[in-house]
Design a protein around this motif. Structure first.
Motif, PDB file in Angstrom:
ATOM      1  N   ILE A   1       0.722  -1.238  -0.064  1.00  0.00           N
ATOM      2  CA  ILE A   1      -0.204  -0.115   0.136  1.00  0.00           C
ATOM      3  C   ILE A   1       0.875   1.343   0.091  1.00  0.00           C
ATOM      4  O   ILE A   1       0.534   2.381  -0.481  1.00  0.00           O
ATOM      5  CB  ILE A   1      -1.055  -0.124   1.145  1.00  0.00           C
TER       6      ILE A   1
ATOM      7  N   LEU B   1      -3.526   2.160  -9.747  1.00  0.00           N
ATOM      8  CA  LEU B   1      -3.906   0.491  -9.561  1.00  0.00           C
ATOM      9  C   LEU B   1      -4.206   0.055 -10.928  1.00  0.00           C
ATOM     10  O   LEU B   1      -4.002  -1.141 -11.206  1.00  0.00           O
ATOM     11  CB  LEU B   1      -5.285   0.604  -8.797  1.00  0.00           C
TER      12      LEU B   1
ATOM     13  N   VAL C   1      -4.864   5.438   0.183  1.00  0.00           N
ATOM     14  CA  VAL C   1      -4.993   4.236  -0.471  1.00  0.00           C
ATOM     15  C   VAL C   1      -5.901   3.208   0.239  1.00  0.00           C
ATOM     16  O   VAL C   1      -6.774   2.517  -0.548  1.00  0.00           O
ATOM     17  CB  VAL C   1      -3.593   3.891  -0.800  1.00  0.00           C
ATOM     18  N   ASP C   2      -5.545   3.070   1.458  1.00  0.00           N
ATOM     19  CA  ASP C   2      -6.448   2.084   2.380  1.00  0.00           C
ATOM     20  C   ASP C   2      -7.893   2.200   2.004  1.00  0.00           C
ATOM     21  O   ASP C   2      -8.668   1.379   1.927  1.00  0.00           O
ATOM     22  CB  ASP C   2      -5.853   2.034   3.709  1.00  0.00           C
TER      23      ASP C   2
ATOM     24  N   GLU D   1      -6.860   5.160  -8.228  1.00  0.00           N
ATOM     25  CA  GLU D   1      -7.546   4.226  -9.272  1.00  0.00           C
ATOM     26  C   GLU D   1      -6.694   4.242 -10.522  1.00  0.00           C
ATOM     27  O   GLU D   1      -6.429   3.185 -11.181  1.00  0.00           O
ATOM     28  CB  GLU D   1      -8.822   4.602  -9.339  1.00  0.00           C
TER      29      GLU D   1
ATOM     30  N   LEU E   1      -9.170   1.307  -1.321  1.00  0.00           N
ATOM     31  CA  LEU E   1      -9.085  -0.210  -1.842  1.00  0.00           C
ATOM     32  C   LEU E   1     -10.342  -0.643  -1.098  1.00  0.00           C
ATOM     33  O   LEU E   1     -10.987  -1.498  -1.294  1.00  0.00           O
ATOM     34  CB  LEU E   1      -7.812  -0.694  -1.099  1.00  0.00           C
ATOM     35  N   HIS E   2     -10.617  -0.350   0.245  1.00  0.00           N
ATOM     36  CA  HIS E   2     -11.727  -0.958   1.151  1.00  0.00           C
ATOM     37  C   HIS E   2     -12.770  -0.269   1.252  1.00  0.00           C
ATOM     38  O   HIS E   2     -13.975  -0.445   2.045  1.00  0.00           O
ATOM     39  CB  HIS E   2     -11.085  -0.881   2.748  1.00  0.00           C
TER      40      HIS E   2
ATOM     41  N   TYR F   1      -3.211  -4.087 -10.180  1.00  0.00           N
ATOM     42  CA  TYR F   1      -3.068  -4.447  -8.825  1.00  0.00           C
ATOM     43  C   TYR F   1      -4.298  -5.329  -8.566  1.00  0.00           C
ATOM     44  O   TYR F   1      -5.476  -5.159  -8.764  1.00  0.00           O
ATOM     45  CB  TYR F   1      -3.285  -3.026  -7.992  1.00  0.00           C
TER      46      TYR F   1
END
Length: 360
Positions: free
Chosen positions: A11, A47, A25-26, A44, A29-30, A52
């Motif tokens: 990350i 990614l 970023v976390d 994005e 992602l979540h 990713y």
């Protein structure tokens, strides 16, 4: 970027490439927390550029972390309501097998509060990571909830909700609304001046479940609000001795010129249907029966024109969603919505064969 590099990317590396913080970023992602549109687009874009693909399964297998869930539900015979709940739980566990999630069943007698108290007496000390609870015995569920809160063990309710507790979520019907629906169907069929039999199937505990209580409240509330001026006849049916109940029902039929309604607030309308067939002149009675749940005995009674309506609440989906919510919380810290009401399906003879109680 090589495949090896993709597999090792962290990350913090994505954050550097995107020019944002690791926390941003976390969150992207979540899919949690606020992220500005500008920063989201930067993350994005990176990614997409690095393709990713976080291998969550591999991560959890490598950690060897095992998550033990407990499902506290009534024991059952083949074809019962709680068998459908178990099928949903098992389906969810099968989908989660790569994430090292397992379930242990703790069964209790749904007619015995003492049975429930016995099997749950030390549940908070048994090293479970999450608990799925069928909330038939409300006062004891409140006690368990307090014990689980102290241990910081997440728990989910199914079957009926108990407001004011710290359960992670509830998956099930709105009991009060389901009672309202039954009353509306009933009065449409028999009118507002008829007689209605409210049958309670005898059990050793002499009480009603949280679900049944909520349904009956909703049923009577609708009748009150719509100025129902008929008569309610509460009767107790002893499956081992029908004589008294048969006598009561025949007396009700003899003393009314119109239609008579009958309802059972749990999944055992088939008991009342069977009893009506034992009347001295079953072909002459005009009883409109409404019940709950698409278990085989109920659907058979409907196909035989003994039951007019069934109100179903997707028990398989309750078990499935309850386990998924607990697992997603433990694995990914995803918090579900607190209240998750199941659709209430109105079943009649013409649609019963095509009904799927599990999925939306």
């Amino acid at each position: 970027m090589s495949n090896d590099q993709k597999g090792n990317i962290r990350i913090v590396d994505i954050a550097k490439l995107a020019g944002v913080s690791a926390g941003t970023v976390d969150r992207v992602l979540h899919k949690r927390g606020y992220v500005s549109e500008e920063k989201r687009e930067k993350v994005e874009r990176v990614l997409q550029e690095i393709n990713y693909e976080p291998n969550m399964v591999a991560r959890f297998l490598a950690s060897k972390r095992v998550y033990r869930l407990c499902a506290i539900i009534p024991d059952y015979a083949k074809g019962d309501y709680w068998e459908q709940v178990t099928e949903g739980i098992n389906r969810a566990i099968a989908e989660l097998k790569n994430f090292n999630v397992s379930v242990e069943y703790v069964f209790f007698d749904q007619q015995e509060t003492d049975s429930f108290m016995k099997v749950t007496s030390n549940i908070a000390n048994k090293d479970f990571d999450g608990i799925l609870i069928a909330t038939l015995f409300g006062s004891r569920v409140i006690d368990i909830s307090k014990e689980l809160d102290q241990k910081e063990i997440p728990y989910v309710f199914i079957d009926s909700n108990i407001p004011g507790l710290n359960n992670l979520a509830y998956f099930g019907a709105d009991s009060f609304v389901s009672g309202t629906i039954a009353a509306k169907l009933m009065t449409k069929e028999i009118g507002k001046s008829a007689d209605i039999i409210i049958a309670h199937i005898k059990n050793t505990d002499k009480g009603t479940s949280t679900q049944m209580h909520g349904r009956e409240l909703g049923f009577k509330d609708y009748l009150h609000k719509t100025r129902f001026n008929g008569t309610l006849h509460p009767i107790e049916i002893d499956p081992q001795n029908y004589v008294s109940a048969i006598r009561q029902i025949e007396e009700i039929i003899e003393n009314t010129a119109g239609a008579v309604g009958g309802i059972v607030f749990n999944s055992r309308i088939y008991e009342l249907a069977a009893l009506c067939q034992k009347l001295h002149s079953p072909e002459n009675n005009n009883i409109v029966l409404i019940g709950y749940d698409s278990i085989e005995k109920n659907t058979d009674a409907m196909k035989n024109d003994q039951v007019s309506f069934l109100i179903a609440q997707r028990p398989g989906l309750q078990g499935y969603d309850g386990v998924k919510a607990l697992s997603n919380y433990l694995l990914f810290k995803q918090c579900p919505e607190k209240l998750n009401y199941m659709p209430l399906d109105i079943l009649v003879k013409e649609n019963i064969d095509n009904y799927n109680n599990f999925r939306l």
